[in-house]
Design a protein around this motif. Sequence first.
Motif, PDB file in Angstrom:
ATOM      1  N   LEU A 298       0.823  -1.151  -0.062  1.00 31.63           N
ATOM      2  CA  LEU A 298      -0.005  -0.080   0.069  1.00 31.63           C
ATOM      3  C   LEU A 298       0.738   1.219   0.036  1.00 31.63           C
ATOM      4  O   LEU A 298       1.763   1.289   0.864  1.00 31.63           O
ATOM      5  N   ASP A 299       0.832   1.982  -0.986  1.00 29.14           N
ATOM      6  CA  ASP A 299       1.601   3.295  -1.183  1.00 29.14           C
ATOM      7  C   ASP A 299       0.654   4.536  -0.478  1.00 29.14           C
ATOM      8  O   ASP A 299      -0.239   4.648  -0.839  1.00 29.14           O
ATOM      9  N   PHE A 300       1.287   4.943   0.481  1.00 27.45           N
ATOM     10  CA  PHE A 300       0.781   6.136   1.255  1.00 27.45           C
ATOM     11  C   PHE A 300       1.326   7.528   0.449  1.00 27.45           C
ATOM     12  O   PHE A 300       2.361   7.371  -0.050  1.00 27.45           O
ATOM     13  N   ASP A 433      -0.253  13.159 -11.325  1.00 27.40           N
ATOM     14  CA  ASP A 433      -0.925  14.200 -10.266  1.00 27.40           C
ATOM     15  C   ASP A 433      -0.765  13.947  -8.688  1.00 27.40           C
ATOM     16  O   ASP A 433      -0.994  14.752  -8.097  1.00 27.40           O
ATOM     17  N   PHE A 434      -0.310  12.909  -8.341  1.00 27.13           N
ATOM     18  CA  PHE A 434      -0.323  12.326  -7.083  1.00 27.13           C
ATOM     19  C   PHE A 434      -1.318  12.625  -6.194  1.00 27.13           C
ATOM     20  O   PHE A 434      -1.523  13.079  -5.034  1.00 27.13           O
ATOM     21  N   ASP A 435      -2.609  12.475  -6.942  1.00 28.18           N
ATOM     22  CA  ASP A 435      -3.930  12.782  -6.422  1.00 28.18           C
ATOM     23  C   ASP A 435      -4.485  11.505  -5.801  1.00 28.18           C
ATOM     24  O   ASP A 435      -5.762  11.000  -6.405  1.00 28.18           O
ATOM     25  N   PHE A 436      -3.930  10.938  -4.689  1.00 32.66           N
ATOM     26  CA  PHE A 436      -4.401   9.936  -4.069  1.00 32.66           C
ATOM     27  C   PHE A 436      -4.107   9.891  -2.543  1.00 32.66           C
ATOM     28  O   PHE A 436      -3.260  10.855  -2.250  1.00 32.66           O
ATOM     29  N   GLN A 437      -4.704   9.197  -1.707  1.00 39.13           N
ATOM     30  CA  GLN A 437      -4.416   8.886  -0.357  1.00 39.13           C
ATOM     31  C   GLN A 437      -3.724   7.724   0.042  1.00 39.13           C
ATOM     32  O   GLN A 437      -2.520   7.956   0.347  1.00 39.13           O
ATOM     33  N   VAL A 438      -4.253   6.878  -0.531  1.00 36.07           N
ATOM     34  CA  VAL A 438      -3.780   5.477  -0.374  1.00 36.07           C
ATOM     35  C   VAL A 438      -3.951   4.626  -1.572  1.00 36.07           C
ATOM     36  O   VAL A 438      -5.011   4.663  -1.881  1.00 36.07           O
ATOM     37  N   THR A 439      -2.756   3.733  -1.886  1.00 34.34           N
ATOM     38  CA  THR A 439      -3.129   3.109  -3.367  1.00 34.34           C
ATOM     39  C   THR A 439      -2.476   1.867  -3.035  1.00 34.34           C
ATOM     40  O   THR A 439      -1.091   1.777  -2.736  1.00 34.34           O
ATOM     41  N   ALA A 440      -3.233   0.475  -3.411  1.00 32.30           N
ATOM     42  CA  ALA A 440      -2.650  -0.766  -3.684  1.00 32.30           C
ATOM     43  C   ALA A 440      -1.678  -0.627  -4.720  1.00 32.30           C
ATOM     44  O   ALA A 440      -1.822   0.041  -5.654  1.00 32.30           O
ATOM     45  N   ASN A 441      -0.412  -1.226  -4.781  1.00 34.33           N
ATOM     46  CA  ASN A 441       0.298  -1.386  -5.912  1.00 34.33           C
ATOM     47  C   ASN A 441       1.142  -2.518  -5.644  1.00 34.33           C
ATOM     48  O   ASN A 441       1.534  -3.198  -4.565  1.00 34.33           O
ATOM     49  N   TRP A 442       1.974  -2.927  -6.813  1.00 29.63           N
ATOM     50  CA  TRP A 442       3.089  -3.988  -6.854  1.00 29.63           C
ATOM     51  C   TRP A 442       4.043  -3.413  -7.543  1.00 29.63           C
ATOM     52  O   TRP A 442       3.905  -2.982  -8.818  1.00 29.63           O
ATOM     53  N   LEU A 443       5.176  -3.813  -7.069  1.00 33.59           N
ATOM     54  CA  LEU A 443       6.452  -3.487  -7.959  1.00 33.59           C
ATOM     55  C   LEU A 443       7.471  -4.598  -7.771  1.00 33.59           C
ATOM     56  O   LEU A 443       7.599  -5.034  -6.699  1.00 33.59           O
ATOM     57  N   ASN A 444       8.351  -4.489  -8.627  1.00 34.62           N
ATOM     58  CA  ASN A 444       9.405  -5.436  -8.486  1.00 34.62           C
ATOM     59  C   ASN A 444      10.711  -4.920  -8.109  1.00 34.62           C
ATOM     60  O   ASN A 444      10.957  -3.810  -8.306  1.00 34.62           O
ATOM     61  N   LEU A 506      13.169   3.058   7.004  1.00 36.16           N
ATOM     62  CA  LEU A 506      11.830   2.902   6.254  1.00 36.16           C
ATOM     63  C   LEU A 506      10.792   2.110   6.949  1.00 36.16           C
ATOM     64  O   LEU A 506       9.457   2.652   6.951  1.00 36.16           O
ATOM     65  N   THR A 507      11.010   1.197   7.787  1.00 32.11           N
ATOM     66  CA  THR A 507       9.977   0.399   8.479  1.00 32.11           C
ATOM     67  C   THR A 507       9.369   1.256   9.521  1.00 32.11           C
ATOM     68  O   THR A 507       8.440   0.892  10.030  1.00 32.11           O
ATOM     69  N   GLU A 508      10.193   2.056   9.989  1.00 29.70           N
ATOM     70  CA  GLU A 508       9.832   2.768  10.832  1.00 29.70           C
ATOM     71  C   GLU A 508       8.854   3.959  10.616  1.00 29.70           C
ATOM     72  O   GLU A 508       7.777   4.311  11.037  1.00 29.70           O
ATOM     73  N   GLU A 509       9.357   4.492   9.340  1.00 28.90           N
ATOM     74  CA  GLU A 509       8.457   5.476   8.861  1.00 28.90           C
ATOM     75  C   GLU A 509       7.480   5.320   7.801  1.00 28.90           C
ATOM     76  O   GLU A 509       6.411   5.947   7.534  1.00 28.90           O
ATOM     77  N   VAL A 510       7.547   3.942   7.547  1.00 30.86           N
ATOM     78  CA  VAL A 510       6.624   3.316   6.663  1.00 30.86           C
ATOM     79  C   VAL A 510       5.849   4.176   5.782  1.00 30.86           C
ATOM     80  O   VAL A 510       4.605   4.619   5.400  1.00 30.86           O
ATOM     81  N   PRO A 511       6.489   4.853   4.656  1.00 29.89           N
ATOM     82  CA  PRO A 511       6.023   5.515   3.484  1.00 29.89           C
ATOM     83  C   PRO A 511       5.175   4.542   2.687  1.00 29.89           C
ATOM     84  O   PRO A 511       4.168   4.772   1.897  1.00 29.89           O
ATOM     85  N   VAL A 512       5.402   3.033   2.939  1.00 29.34           N
ATOM     86  CA  VAL A 512       4.630   2.085   2.138  1.00 29.34           C
ATOM     87  C   VAL A 512       4.482   0.920   3.054  1.00 29.34           C
ATOM     88  O   VAL A 512       5.249   0.795   3.873  1.00 29.34           O
ATOM     89  N   ALA A 513       3.316   0.748   3.017  1.00 26.49           N
ATOM     90  CA  ALA A 513       2.949  -0.515   3.879  1.00 26.49           C
ATOM     91  C   ALA A 513       3.344  -1.930   3.152  1.00 26.49           C
ATOM     92  O   ALA A 513       2.401  -2.230   1.965  1.00 26.49           O
ATOM     93  N   TRP A 514       4.377  -2.562   3.403  1.00 29.32           N
ATOM     94  CA  TRP A 514       4.704  -3.726   2.636  1.00 29.32           C
ATOM     95  C   TRP A 514       3.902  -4.601   3.109  1.00 29.32           C
ATOM     96  O   TRP A 514       3.641  -5.000   4.112  1.00 29.32           O
ATOM     97  N   CYS A 515       3.177  -5.321   2.248  1.00 37.16           N
ATOM     98  CA  CYS A 515       2.333  -6.423   2.623  1.00 37.16           C
ATOM     99  C   CYS A 515       2.713  -7.961   2.186  1.00 37.16           C
ATOM    100  O   CYS A 515       2.886  -8.599   3.001  1.00 37.16           O
ATOM    101  N   VAL A 516       2.941  -8.049   0.927  1.00 36.69           N
ATOM    102  CA  VAL A 516       3.116  -9.879   0.550  1.00 36.69           C
ATOM    103  C   VAL A 516       4.413  -9.581  -0.293  1.00 36.69           C
ATOM    104  O   VAL A 516       4.192  -8.565  -1.183  1.00 36.69           O
ATOM    105  N   GLU A 517       5.368 -10.567  -0.416  1.00 32.93           N
ATOM    106  CA  GLU A 517       6.301 -10.957  -1.454  1.00 32.93           C
ATOM    107  C   GLU A 517       5.430 -11.931  -2.256  1.00 32.93           C
ATOM    108  O   GLU A 517       5.136 -12.792  -1.963  1.00 32.93           O
TER     109      GLU A 517
END
Lengths: 547, 286
Positions: A298-300, A433-444, A506-517
């Motif tokens: 989840l990208d915040f 636009d960065f016009d979102f609050q939180v979005t699901a996403n997946w990245l390699n 990063l895990t302290e700041e969590v700009p992204v909530a990493w969910c699953v590999e």
Amino acid sequence: MSTKENRTETARLDERRSFLIKTGIAGGVYASAGLLPLGSVSYAKSGGTLSMLIQPEVPTLASYMSTSMPVGQAASKVYDGLLEYNFDLSPRPCLAESYSISKDGKTITFKIRKGVTFHDGKPLTAEDARYSIMEVLAQIHPRGKGNFSLISSAEVPDSHTLVLKLSSPSPSMIMAFSGYESPILPKHLFAGTDIKNHPNANAPIGTGPFKFTEWKRGQFIRLDKNENYWSAGEPKIDRIVISTIPDSSTRSAVLEKGEAHIAGFGAVPYNDAARLAKLPSLEVTRQGYEMFSPIGELDFNTRVKPFDDKRVRQAISYAIDRKFIAENVWFGFARPATGPISSNFKASGLYTDQVKRYDVPDAMQRAEKLLDQAGYPKKAGGQRMEITLDVTPYGEEWQRFGEYVAQRLATLGIKATIRYEDVATWLKRTYTDFDFQVTANWLNTFADPVLGVHRLYHSEEIIPGTVFKNAARWSSPRTDQLMNLAKVEPDPKKRAAYYHEFQKILTEEVPVAWCVEILFPTVTSRKFKKSIDSAVGLAGNFRSTVS
Amino acid sequence: MSASAPTNSLSSPTFRNLFFRNKGASVGLVIFLAIVFLAVTAPILFPFDPFSNVGDPFEKPFSAFLLGTDQLGRDVAAGLAHGASTSLLLALLATLVSLFVGTMIGCLSGYYGGWVDQLLMRITEFFQTIPSFVFAIVLVAIMQPSIESIVIAIAVVTWPPIARLVRGEMLAIRRREFVEACICLGMRDAQIIFREILPNILSPIIVTGSLMVATAILIESALAFLGLGDPNIMSWGFMIGAGRSFLRDAWWLCAIPGLAILLTVLSINLIGEGLNDALNPRLRKM
């Protein structure tokens, strides 16, 4: 030849093979043992035809200017690379017999294998490799610039030595030489031509274990055994037929019936893979995606309320039951993620799980507390706030993921409204636009954090309009510094230390909530073994595939 | 009532008899009322969000949950009940919008004739030439899936037949003496259209409209099945769409909402037949 005829032919070959096995001369035994003496003719006959499904259909076979996975899956059999990679991401020889990196990390020397010929009979030399890297890949491959920008010059001291001089050390570069990422092209055919519209773009000529024979658009791509392959006794099968079936349940059915033998990387739905894995005729593996190491997350938007407050981000990260998602949304083809770097980097030492963990037993209580502290108390009706949750428009599992996250947030008192959009709109919203609050996403994550991770967290990667960059717009001087240091640090220990600190911050700041590999399932017929033998999996060259 | 020709008013004493003489219509009405009851009582029977994870995934029906649970442990029965109100509400709304637009255009076209008729009918034909479901998909995809966009999409693809029907009826009645009498009396066009003519052509509109509710439910379900439903609202189509991947492992995820759609559409069609019998007795005799 129609696909149907094609299938019958495959079936015939299968019959012949089973006849051989029945009569006691099991071709497969010799093949799997790598033995050739007893009449390589009968062995060659029983090599078999591997039917592979790719999804979606490829528009081109020019893998030197595409990073598309289906294109890579098809073309990688024809084009070999300088190196291959084991599942633990350690390099092993392919067209380069050996390589060495100088102590200062600024010179990479490849010894190119002798006696290798292209499919048109011309020999492979170091000049072909230099040409491919410097004049094709670094110029027109979508990731070529990123992979090779630090090369200041490439030299060919003799016909089978390639020396790359780097302007600064680049420990990640050695990961970019697979046949999928950096195919080696024949210079004598490409030099001085319009590479982007070259006649061999869709009729590739490489040095790989399979020769391109025929492409009937909309039906199949046929690749035949390269009899002059450099590795004696390989390839072990006679032919690969690649086709596309748009409907996912048909794909599963075809695999189940044995009409196709191998498919993966999203071609088989997760729940079907779980079912197919139980069949005796099929095998399902999670290996072969180490080079990609996708993370579902989840990208915040760290620059807008309420996600500019790290306590809110932490609360949401706590709310996600990663194990539940891995088991029920990805049907076991995923494992909980702990941070920005995939645990596939455990072997190289870059990954650490000694970070702030969100999979703790009292996660929900902690989340509630954090939200209270952040100034979002439960109002009448138990609601704290309303947010919009964007969901990646990449398939059903993402819809389920979105629904699950929304439910977990609801129990915290956050009313999340799910928004599904088409890919173009979602990309524009997220990356322009960065016009979102939180979005699901997946990245390699790709083969090295420099390639897949830096782009997501470096402040220089906040580039409106460029997709799959730093959408969270996270930036901190220390993490930028750590990434800059790690990018050019040749000492693996120091490099690992930089990345460990990076992961802790990063895990302290969590700009992204990493969910699953995400671990894509690859379904293979048990008739064919050893197809998935490297970290690029289906985009490997299949030289060791055996029936 | 004003100076008018024969009407088949809903309050006519023969209406009820005629309707219930059709056995199918009676059955349809019972089923439909049961579904309406389910929809209305959903918040009482299942006083929680139908998306909430209440149990283990893939619980079989008649075990811990009456109709089992889905992939994420969501109660299928709760989904069915909440989905009933979504489906009915959406269908009803869409039908009303569609009826309103179709009737308006049909009335204007049929009453005024000439270039107005030409223009409106060409527009109608334009809409009719596009395959309706594909058109609906395009509309929802452009507007982004939500209740409003789905209602609009369904209305946009279903109004043309109504417009043509109303226009035809209008043309037939337009030249009758009582209309000419109205004109001579100096009544305004709007009065003539809506107070004099429209009541006379109401019965075919009602029959078509009732059947259109069924069509609307099917379109909504099909859209949701394709993932174009409102992602925040439980509907039957959504349930089938989410469950179709598990047809072989968890049949109830598709079968139960599928059955619900079947019953609802069937009951509405039966009611439509009954209404037809009751409102167009001449047709019935033939």
